[in-house]
Design a protein around this motif. Structure first.
Motif, PDB file in Angstrom:
ATOM      1  N   MET A 201     -74.892  43.102  20.491  1.00  0.00           N
ATOM      2  CA  MET A 201     -75.045  41.905  19.529  1.00  0.00           C
ATOM      3  C   MET A 201     -74.457  42.265  18.128  1.00  0.00           C
ATOM      4  O   MET A 201     -73.105  42.618  17.964  1.00  0.00           O
ATOM      5  N   HIS A 202     -75.129  42.459  17.018  1.00  0.00           N
ATOM      6  CA  HIS A 202     -74.783  42.915  15.831  1.00  0.00           C
ATOM      7  C   HIS A 202     -74.635  44.274  15.299  1.00  0.00           C
ATOM      8  O   HIS A 202     -74.332  44.755  14.270  1.00  0.00           O
ATOM      9  N   THR A 203     -75.058  45.106  16.327  1.00  0.00           N
ATOM     10  CA  THR A 203     -75.293  46.438  16.198  1.00  0.00           C
ATOM     11  C   THR A 203     -74.272  47.154  16.954  1.00  0.00           C
ATOM     12  O   THR A 203     -73.683  46.840  17.897  1.00  0.00           O
ATOM     13  N   HIS A 204     -74.275  48.746  16.765  1.00  0.00           N
ATOM     14  CA  HIS A 204     -73.542  49.690  17.299  1.00  0.00           C
ATOM     15  C   HIS A 204     -74.705  50.282  17.769  1.00  0.00           C
ATOM     16  O   HIS A 204     -75.257  51.221  17.240  1.00  0.00           O
ATOM     17  N   VAL A 205     -74.680  50.766  19.220  1.00  0.00           N
ATOM     18  CA  VAL A 205     -75.757  51.753  19.971  1.00  0.00           C
ATOM     19  C   VAL A 205     -75.201  52.980  20.072  1.00  0.00           C
ATOM     20  O   VAL A 205     -74.212  53.160  20.659  1.00  0.00           O
ATOM     21  N   VAL A 206     -75.920  53.898  19.434  1.00  0.00           N
ATOM     22  CA  VAL A 206     -75.466  55.245  19.688  1.00  0.00           C
ATOM     23  C   VAL A 206     -75.949  55.957  21.088  1.00  0.00           C
ATOM     24  O   VAL A 206     -77.466  55.985  21.013  1.00  0.00           O
ATOM     25  N   GLY A 207     -75.279  55.971  22.008  1.00  0.00           N
ATOM     26  CA  GLY A 207     -75.698  56.773  23.396  1.00  0.00           C
ATOM     27  C   GLY A 207     -74.478  56.561  24.273  1.00  0.00           C
ATOM     28  O   GLY A 207     -73.758  55.698  24.411  1.00  0.00           O
ATOM     29  N   PRO A 208     -74.543  57.495  25.291  1.00  0.00           N
ATOM     30  CA  PRO A 208     -75.441  58.809  24.984  1.00  0.00           C
ATOM     31  C   PRO A 208     -75.113  59.689  24.064  1.00  0.00           C
ATOM     32  O   PRO A 208     -74.173  59.495  23.713  1.00  0.00           O
ATOM     33  N   ARG A 275     -80.399  66.796  25.472  1.00  0.00           N
ATOM     34  CA  ARG A 275     -80.295  65.365  25.713  1.00  0.00           C
ATOM     35  C   ARG A 275     -80.947  64.604  24.796  1.00  0.00           C
ATOM     36  O   ARG A 275     -82.275  64.382  24.532  1.00  0.00           O
ATOM     37  N   PHE A 276     -80.309  63.975  23.680  1.00  0.00           N
ATOM     38  CA  PHE A 276     -81.125  63.617  22.304  1.00  0.00           C
ATOM     39  C   PHE A 276     -81.356  61.988  22.481  1.00  0.00           C
ATOM     40  O   PHE A 276     -82.274  61.501  22.142  1.00  0.00           O
ATOM     41  N   ALA A 277     -80.347  61.085  22.973  1.00  0.00           N
ATOM     42  CA  ALA A 277     -80.647  59.873  23.181  1.00  0.00           C
ATOM     43  C   ALA A 277     -79.874  59.174  24.448  1.00  0.00           C
ATOM     44  O   ALA A 277     -78.841  59.812  25.069  1.00  0.00           O
ATOM     45  N   PRO A 278     -80.580  58.412  25.166  1.00  0.00           N
ATOM     46  CA  PRO A 278     -79.809  57.984  26.694  1.00  0.00           C
ATOM     47  C   PRO A 278     -78.560  56.947  26.309  1.00  0.00           C
ATOM     48  O   PRO A 278     -78.414  56.558  25.280  1.00  0.00           O
ATOM     49  N   LEU A 279     -77.851  56.728  27.325  1.00  0.00           N
ATOM     50  CA  LEU A 279     -76.863  55.727  27.189  1.00  0.00           C
ATOM     51  C   LEU A 279     -77.385  54.330  26.771  1.00  0.00           C
ATOM     52  O   LEU A 279     -77.094  53.712  25.835  1.00  0.00           O
ATOM     53  N   THR A 280     -78.318  53.992  27.499  1.00  0.00           N
ATOM     54  CA  THR A 280     -79.183  52.923  27.215  1.00  0.00           C
ATOM     55  C   THR A 280     -80.564  53.202  27.830  1.00  0.00           C
ATOM     56  O   THR A 280     -80.599  53.696  28.976  1.00  0.00           O
TER      57      THR A 280
END
Length: 284
Positions: A201-208, A275-280
């Motif tokens: 959407m309007h963001t960029h998700v950081v992951g993994p 492992r700090f954050a998942p892909l999603t």
């Protein structure tokens, strides 16, 4: 007469169902997330039941398999007009039968957690979603990062398998096409971390977000933020308190928590410290 909800057949979803999946997300007040649905339906398996009134999907979910050692369940949705009629429970029971013998994981909302607990899932941790416009806080990270190249893929896959604990080549190999940025950190010994930023959407998700330590994780996030003018969003394991504090000091605001749950296994495989954050959250 239409069939009772309990008799409607479950079927596998395909990319032809992408719009219906996005419509179902929107129906429940979630973002449409077509980009993410596209990944989940191509790299994983979608399951759904067609609505008896002929208007899209009654219910759906996505399953991402990592072989016999783990599968992740996500995007569990029921159309609002059929909510609170046992549809979600039926979908989950059928998916559990399909995946019999495979350890499972999912990220549960507050609303969904009671159902998953009733089905035998156990909460083993939490992830916190943070979102906002990144503004660097404090000293700049000292770890150097660079854009990933095609030559980095074998090393990325080796590091990911070591940290994630299962082989997710079918997901990670899609990152160059799926994400807008893919960056790595390295030292003389080789890769020490990698991270992607993908559009949602309007963001960029950081992951993994995989990193040797918190300083490396900070450097990867900061370098991704420098390459976008969109707000960032990420879901961080709450045990990474230092990274979460830094993200919040850098302009990302807390949005909420999900419970990390497992079924058939007491803990997730791999090394959570890197492992700090998942892909999603839908795919782990």
């Amino acid at each position: 007469m239409p069939s009772p909800l309990s008799e409607l057949p479950l079927r596998r979803l395909t990319l032809e169902d992408l719009t219906a999946c996005a419509d179902l997300s929107e129906d429940r007040g979630w973002p449409r997330e077509e980009h993410k649905w596209g990944l989940l339906l191509t790299a994983g398996a979608g399951y759904g039941i067609d609505a008896p009134d002929g208007k899209g999907l009654l219910t759906a979910c996505a399953v991402t398999s990592y072989g016999p050692g783990l599968a992740a369940i996500g995007m569990v949705l029921v159309a609002e007009r059929f909510a609170r009629q046992g549809v979600g429970r039926r979908l989950m029971k059928e998916v559990l039968r399909e995946l019999a013998g495979t350890p499972l994981t999912l990220h549960a909302t507050v609303q969904g957690r009671p159902l998953y607990e009733a089905l035998g899932f156990n909460a083993i941790g939490r992830a916190e979603m943070v979102r906002g416009n990144f503004q660097p806080s404090g000293p700049a990270p000292t770890v150097a990062t660079r854009p990933a190249t095609a030559d980095d893929l074998p090393a990325i896959l080796r590091l990911d398998a070591e940290v994630f604990g299962e082989d997710r080549t079918h997901m990670i190999a899609r990152l160059p096409a799926f994400s807008d940025q893919l960056r790595v950190a390295e030292d003389a010994s080789g890769l020490t971390g990698f991270a992607a930023a993908w559009p949602n959407m309007h963001t960029h998700v950081v992951g993994p977000l995989i990193a040797r330590d918190t300083e490396t994780a900070k450097a990867l996030v900061a370098s991704l933020a420098a390459g976008t003018d969109r707000p960032l969003r990420t879901d961080v394991d709450v045990r990474h308190e230092e990274l979460l504090s830094w993200l919040k000091a850098s302009g990302l605001e807390p949005v909420g928590f999900n419970a990390v749950m497992t079924y058939g296994v007491p803990e997730l495989p791999g090394d959570w410290t890197r492992r700090f954050a998942p892909l999603t959250v839908a795919a782990g």
